[in-house]
Design a protein around this motif. Structure first.
Motif, mmCIF file in Angstrom:
data_model
loop_
_atom_site.group_PDB
_atom_site.id
_atom_site.type_symbol
_atom_site.label_atom_id
_atom_site.label_comp_id
_atom_site.label_asym_id
_atom_site.label_seq_id
_atom_site.Cartn_x
_atom_site.Cartn_y
_atom_site.Cartn_z
ATOM 1 N N SER A 90 -6.615 2.729 -6.929
ATOM 2 C CA SER A 90 -6.250 4.073 -6.473
ATOM 3 C C SER A 90 -5.572 4.063 -5.103
ATOM 4 O O SER A 90 -5.075 5.084 -4.654
ATOM 5 N N GLN A 91 -5.566 2.888 -4.455
ATOM 6 C CA GLN A 91 -5.009 2.743 -3.107
ATOM 7 C C GLN A 91 -5.634 3.755 -2.154
ATOM 8 O O GLN A 91 -4.958 4.463 -1.407
ATOM 9 N N THR A 92 -6.949 3.775 -2.204
ATOM 10 C CA THR A 92 -7.712 4.685 -1.348
ATOM 11 C C THR A 92 -8.734 3.906 -0.530
ATOM 12 O O THR A 92 -9.121 2.786 -0.888
ATOM 13 N N VAL A 93 -9.162 4.514 0.550
ATOM 14 C CA VAL A 93 -10.251 3.996 1.371
ATOM 15 C C VAL A 93 -11.287 5.113 1.458
ATOM 16 O O VAL A 93 -10.942 6.271 1.727
ATOM 17 N N SER A 94 -12.528 4.771 1.220
ATOM 18 C CA SER A 94 -13.564 5.803 1.221
ATOM 19 C C SER A 94 -14.789 5.347 2.002
ATOM 20 O O SER A 94 -15.031 4.149 2.172
ATOM 21 N N GLN A 95 -15.527 6.336 2.473
ATOM 22 C CA GLN A 95 -16.807 6.095 3.135
ATOM 23 C C GLN A 95 -17.765 7.151 2.624
ATOM 24 O O GLN A 95 -17.536 8.350 2.826
ATOM 25 N N GLU A 96 -18.801 6.671 1.934
ATOM 26 C CA GLU A 96 -19.712 7.573 1.226
ATOM 27 C C GLU A 96 -18.888 8.424 0.252
ATOM 28 O O GLU A 96 -18.220 7.902 -0.619
ATOM 29 N N LYS A 97 -18.848 9.754 0.412
ATOM 30 C CA LYS A 97 -18.148 10.587 -0.569
ATOM 31 C C LYS A 97 -16.760 11.011 -0.110
ATOM 32 O O LYS A 97 -16.015 11.645 -0.872
ATOM 33 N N GLU A 98 -16.391 10.656 1.124
ATOM 34 C CA GLU A 98 -15.077 11.051 1.631
ATOM 35 C C GLU A 98 -14.044 9.974 1.330
ATOM 36 O O GLU A 98 -14.307 8.782 1.486
ATOM 37 N N GLU A 99 -12.867 10.414 0.883
ATOM 38 C CA GLU A 99 -11.827 9.484 0.448
ATOM 39 C C GLU A 99 -10.480 9.828 1.088
ATOM 40 O O GLU A 99 -10.150 11.004 1.255
ATOM 41 N N GLN A 106 -6.294 8.909 0.893
ATOM 42 C CA GLN A 106 -5.197 8.293 0.138
ATOM 43 C C GLN A 106 -4.186 7.697 1.111
ATOM 44 O O GLN A 106 -3.819 8.323 2.098
ATOM 45 N N PHE A 107 -3.732 6.494 0.828
ATOM 46 C CA PHE A 107 -2.726 5.835 1.639
ATOM 47 C C PHE A 107 -1.416 5.720 0.865
ATOM 48 O O PHE A 107 -1.420 5.639 -0.366
ATOM 49 N N SER A 108 -0.308 5.696 1.578
ATOM 50 C CA SER A 108 0.976 5.438 0.922
ATOM 51 C C SER A 108 0.968 3.991 0.441
ATOM 52 O O SER A 108 0.201 3.157 0.952
ATOM 53 N N PRO A 109 1.808 3.643 -0.558
ATOM 54 C CA PRO A 109 1.839 2.259 -1.055
ATOM 55 C C PRO A 109 2.042 1.234 0.057
ATOM 56 O O PRO A 109 1.363 0.209 0.100
ATOM 57 N N ARG A 110 2.968 1.489 0.977
ATOM 58 C CA ARG A 110 3.255 0.538 2.051
ATOM 59 C C ARG A 110 2.079 0.422 3.015
ATOM 60 O O ARG A 110 1.715 -0.682 3.436
ATOM 61 N N GLU A 111 1.479 1.556 3.350
ATOM 62 C CA GLU A 111 0.318 1.536 4.237
ATOM 63 C C GLU A 111 -0.823 0.742 3.613
ATOM 64 O O GLU A 111 -1.457 -0.084 4.267
ATOM 65 N N PHE A 112 -1.047 0.989 2.321
ATOM 66 C CA PHE A 112 -2.154 0.310 1.667
ATOM 67 C C PHE A 112 -1.892 -1.189 1.541
ATOM 68 O O PHE A 112 -2.799 -2.002 1.727
ATOM 69 N N GLN A 113 -0.660 -1.575 1.211
ATOM 70 C CA GLN A 113 -0.324 -2.998 1.106
ATOM 71 C C GLN A 113 -0.590 -3.723 2.420
ATOM 72 O O GLN A 113 -1.117 -4.842 2.430
ATOM 73 N N LEU A 114 -0.222 -3.084 3.518
ATOM 74 C CA LEU A 114 -0.429 -3.705 4.824
ATOM 75 C C LEU A 114 -1.910 -3.811 5.151
ATOM 76 O O LEU A 114 -2.396 -4.856 5.613
ATOM 77 N N LEU A 115 -2.644 -2.733 4.917
ATOM 78 C CA LEU A 115 -4.082 -2.762 5.158
ATOM 79 C C LEU A 115 -4.759 -3.824 4.290
ATOM 80 O O LEU A 115 -5.574 -4.621 4.771
ATOM 81 N N ASP A 116 -4.392 -3.860 3.011
ATOM 82 C CA ASP A 116 -4.991 -4.810 2.080
ATOM 83 C C ASP A 116 -4.684 -6.250 2.486
ATOM 84 O O ASP A 116 -5.544 -7.135 2.414
ATOM 85 N N LEU A 117 -3.446 -6.503 2.925
ATOM 86 C CA LEU A 117 -3.060 -7.845 3.360
ATOM 87 C C LEU A 117 -3.923 -8.316 4.523
ATOM 88 O O LEU A 117 -4.408 -9.452 4.545
ATOM 89 N N LEU A 118 -4.138 -7.441 5.497
ATOM 90 C CA LEU A 118 -4.943 -7.810 6.660
ATOM 91 C C LEU A 118 -6.408 -8.011 6.279
ATOM 92 O O LEU A 118 -7.059 -8.930 6.781
ATOM 93 N N VAL A 119 -6.913 -7.176 5.387
ATOM 94 C CA VAL A 119 -8.315 -7.307 4.958
ATOM 95 C C VAL A 119 -8.509 -8.591 4.164
ATOM 96 O O VAL A 119 -9.524 -9.281 4.314
ATOM 97 N N GLN A 120 -7.542 -8.924 3.300
ATOM 98 C CA GLN A 120 -7.624 -10.174 2.540
ATOM 99 C C GLN A 120 -7.741 -11.376 3.463
ATOM 100 O O GLN A 120 -8.364 -12.377 3.124
ATOM 101 N N ASN A 121 -7.110 -11.274 4.632
ATOM 102 C CA ASN A 121 -7.074 -12.392 5.578
ATOM 103 C C ASN A 121 -7.894 -12.088 6.829
ATOM 104 O O ASN A 121 -7.532 -12.492 7.928
ATOM 105 N N LYS A 122 -9.003 -11.397 6.627
ATOM 106 C CA LYS A 122 -9.845 -11.011 7.758
ATOM 107 C C LYS A 122 -10.266 -12.237 8.564
ATOM 108 O O LYS A 122 -10.539 -13.304 8.018
#
Length: 224
Positions: A140-149, A151-167
């Motif tokens: 869904s390309q989302t980030v959530s905490q408890e029940k709040e969610e 939505q990120f744009s595709p580019r924003e999510f790709q960048l966030l995901d890349l950094l998290v993958q390489n934490k």
């Protein structure tokens, strides 16, 4: 097929990259030094790494051995002019899965790449991962905490995901730019900084705006 090509010969590297894209339909990232090959392999997902034996700042054997010692499970093909049996043994013992001697036909290289990918070396990324209390959903390309969610744009999510993958690892701006926008994209590293700012603003709703750390003069990281 997503390929990392590490070849320091300018003409040969251009030719191999061009032919892999034209005849094999591959997506190719091309680097010319061993250190860059290591950084790219750690920062991104590739189905096969093609490592030239002789490169500046880290030869292919050293890069291969270092990646394997750190648990890298992707397929690695060594590319070299060395044709002695002892050299082949050294390459395979360093962790390479296959070995191709220059000069070669591009059709043979493509056949070997297909054979390597059929062995299913590629790691499977989980649909959802958690970090610092946040749930990051790749579908869904989302980030959530408890029940709040959020939505990120595709580019924003790709960048966030890349950094998290390489934490825990610092990703240089040049690597991020290539992996998210592409090597030939007509954008500058300022685009990365602007995108990071937008991600931080959204994460601020959870009080996690400091999740992405700036490394002055280098790039960004997510602390493990």
């Amino acid at each position: 097929m997503n390929i990392l090509l590490a070849e320091d010969d300018l003409q040969l590297g251009e030719l191999i990259g061009f032919m892999l894209k034209k005849k094999g339909g591959c997506k190719v990232d091309w680097v010319m030094e061993g250190e860059d090959a290591y950084d790219y392999a750690k920062a991104s997902h590739y189905e096969v790494l093609i490592l030239d034996w002789m490169m500046p700042n880290g030869d292919g054997i050293s890069v291969c051995r270092k990646l394997r010692s750190e648990g890298y499970a992707g397929a690695i093909l060594m590319l070299t002019a060395k044709d002695a049996v002892e050299d082949r043994i050294n390459g395979l013992d360093a962790g390479a899965d296959d070995y191709l001697i220059k000069s070669f036909e591009i059709d043979e290289l493509l056949a070997r790449l297909r054979a390597l990918t059929r062995r299913n070396y590629a790691p499977i990324l989980e649909d959802q991962i958690s970090i610092q209390g946040l749930a990051i959903n790749r579908t869904s390309q989302t980030v959530s905490q408890e029940k709040e969610e959020i939505q990120f744009s595709p580019r924003e999510f790709q960048l966030l995901d890349l950094l998290v993958q390489n934490k825990g690892q610092v990703l240089p701006r040049e690597v991020i730019l290539d992996r998210i926008w592409g090597f030939d994209a007509e954008v500058s590293t300022k685009t990365i900084d602007a995108t990071i700012k937008l991600i931080r603003k959204k994460l601020g709703r959870f009080g996690k705006q400091d999740l992405l750390q700036s490394i002055r003069g280098v790039g960004y990281k997510v602390e493990s």
